[in-house]
Motif scaffolding. Structure first.
Motif, PDB file in Angstrom:
ATOM      1  N   ILE A 203      26.799  31.606 -66.165  1.00  0.00           N
ATOM      2  CA  ILE A 203      25.667  30.884 -65.580  1.00  0.00           C
ATOM      3  C   ILE A 203      25.716  29.415 -65.985  1.00  0.00           C
ATOM      4  N   LYS A 206      28.498  27.663 -63.981  1.00  0.00           N
ATOM      5  CA  LYS A 206      28.545  27.968 -62.551  1.00  0.00           C
ATOM      6  C   LYS A 206      28.642  26.688 -61.727  1.00  0.00           C
ATOM      7  N   LYS A 209      25.154  26.607 -56.554  1.00  0.00           N
ATOM      8  CA  LYS A 209      23.719  26.559 -56.806  1.00  0.00           C
ATOM      9  C   LYS A 209      23.264  27.799 -57.565  1.00  0.00           C
ATOM     10  N   LEU A 210      22.396  27.597 -58.539  1.00  0.00           N
ATOM     11  CA  LEU A 210      21.864  28.719 -59.307  1.00  0.00           C
ATOM     12  C   LEU A 210      20.827  29.477 -58.492  1.00  0.00           C
ATOM     13  N   THR A 211      20.771  30.779 -58.708  1.00  0.00           N
ATOM     14  CA  THR A 211      19.720  31.575 -58.083  1.00  0.00           C
ATOM     15  C   THR A 211      18.405  31.321 -58.814  1.00  0.00           C
ATOM     16  N   LEU A 212      17.310  31.764 -58.221  1.00  0.00           N
ATOM     17  CA  LEU A 212      16.003  31.616 -58.862  1.00  0.00           C
ATOM     18  C   LEU A 212      15.998  32.323 -60.214  1.00  0.00           C
ATOM     19  N   GLU A 213      16.583  33.508 -60.272  1.00  0.00           N
ATOM     20  CA  GLU A 213      16.623  34.266 -61.522  1.00  0.00           C
ATOM     21  C   GLU A 213      17.439  33.535 -62.587  1.00  0.00           C
ATOM     22  N   GLU A 214      18.547  32.926 -62.174  1.00  0.00           N
ATOM     23  CA  GLU A 214      19.387  32.193 -63.117  1.00  0.00           C
ATOM     24  C   GLU A 214      18.661  30.952 -63.632  1.00  0.00           C
ATOM     25  N   ARG A 215      17.950  30.261 -62.756  1.00  0.00           N
ATOM     26  CA  ARG A 215      17.194  29.079 -63.195  1.00  0.00           C
ATOM     27  C   ARG A 215      16.103  29.472 -64.185  1.00  0.00           C
TER      28      ARG A 215
END
Length: 324
Positions: A203, A206, A209-215
């Motif tokens: 993560i 990466k 673009k990060l997913t919402l969960e990753e952010r």
């Protein structure tokens, strides 16, 4: 097939650090524009003298290069003799900054790679003593440390850079003492991102673009980091504020609590500025670094109501040449 030289990794060695004549015998390489790889300049059997080092510096050659195995020897030497070297009146401040930054980067790299919180904290205490001693010993040290700061982002190098920039800014803007640097600023600045050790590396590096969960997971690192540190050291209120609030913004748009300026300490404001600067001015998997000038443009134009403008102005002044 790669030749022997091309297959090696090389690390820069500040020529002025050779002036003291205490450096162990090493294979020294030189880099020239016309050569694809560094070429042997002096073998360990024919050591470079301080006089020859002076001649190189006089000819604007400020770095020689060490192959990886010799660099490990050099690091072991620094671990043993750095306290003596940084007190040596005959060693130029440029060399003191170079060897201290060198030592700090490699020490923190090993500590973070261990993924052991206790080792990171113990290493940070040792490193801070050396950095603060050099930073406060000479007005020119700040400029030299700024010039040395790595532009390749890694968690360990970012931590060292933020620590150096933050203490230099606090010294300029607040007139802090060495004791205050050690107690209120250094630990928080150096360990501000410790919580990222608990975030999967894929993560953090990466490219897309990060997913919402990753952010959301990344936004947990201030609180996680503080919890990790409390298990191994006493945390002052100032250090706690740096670690917990360095992503808070004056307009309330930051995290983890969405605090506005009224509730954000000067310590955390300083960390926020230097953290943003290093993030923008270093190469990351998802972005190419911006120049110092471009970085300050972004900070002035896009973050004007989110970070402390007075502290930003003081930080910009640190980048002026000492002669200006």
């Amino acid at each position: 097939m790669l030749n022997e030289t091309a297959a090696r990794k090389f690390y820069p060695l500040e020529v002025s650090s050779l002036l003291v004549g205490r450096i162990p015998r090493l294979n020294l390489y030189i880099r020239r524009e016309e050569d694809p790889e560094p070429i042997l300049f002096r073998s360990a059997s024919v050591p470079l003298t301080p006089q020859q080092a002076q001649e190189l510096a006089a000819n604007n050659i400020h770095h020689l290069w060490l192959p990886e195995r010799d660099y490990e020897v050099y690091q072991r030497f620094l671990a043993q003799f750095l306290p003596i070297l940084i007190l040596d009146p005959n060693l130029p401040v440029r060399a003191k900054c170079s060897i201290t930054y060198d030592y700090s980067i490699q020490a923190m790299r090993q500590a973070f790679d261990s993924n052991d919180t206790r080792q990171v904290i113990e290493t940070s205490k040792d490193m801070l003593k050396h950095v603060i001693a050099v930073l406060f010993s000479d007005e020119r040290a700040t400029h030299n440390f700024i010039a040395l700061a790595s532009t390749d982002y890694a968690l360990f190098s970012h931590s060292v850079n933020v620590c150096l920039f933050g203490m230099a800014l606090a010294r300029r803007a607040l007139g802090i003492s060495e004791e205050t640097a050690m107690e209120e600023f250094g630990p928080g600045l150096l360990l501000h991102d410790l919580g990222k050790l608990r975030i999967p590396r894929e993560i953090l590096v990466k490219e897309g673009k990060l997913t919402l969960e990753e952010r959301q997971l990344i936004k947990t690192h201030p609180e996680t980091g503080l919890e990790m540190i409390r298990d191994f050291m006493t945390v002052t209120p100032e250090v706690e504020s740096i670690i917990l609030h360095h992503h808070e913004r004056l307009d309330g748009s930051g995290y983890p609590f969405g605090l506005n300026g009224k509730y954000i300490s000067t310590h955390a404001r300083i960390c926020a500025i230097v953290d943003i600067f290093d993030a923008i001015s270093t190469d990351r998997p998802f972005q190419k670094r911006k120049s110092t000038f471009e970085t300050f443009q972004v900070m002035r134009q896009e973050l004007s109501n989110r970070i402390d403008e007075k502290l930003l102005n003081e930080f910009i002044l640190l980048f002026q040449s000492p002669d200006e």
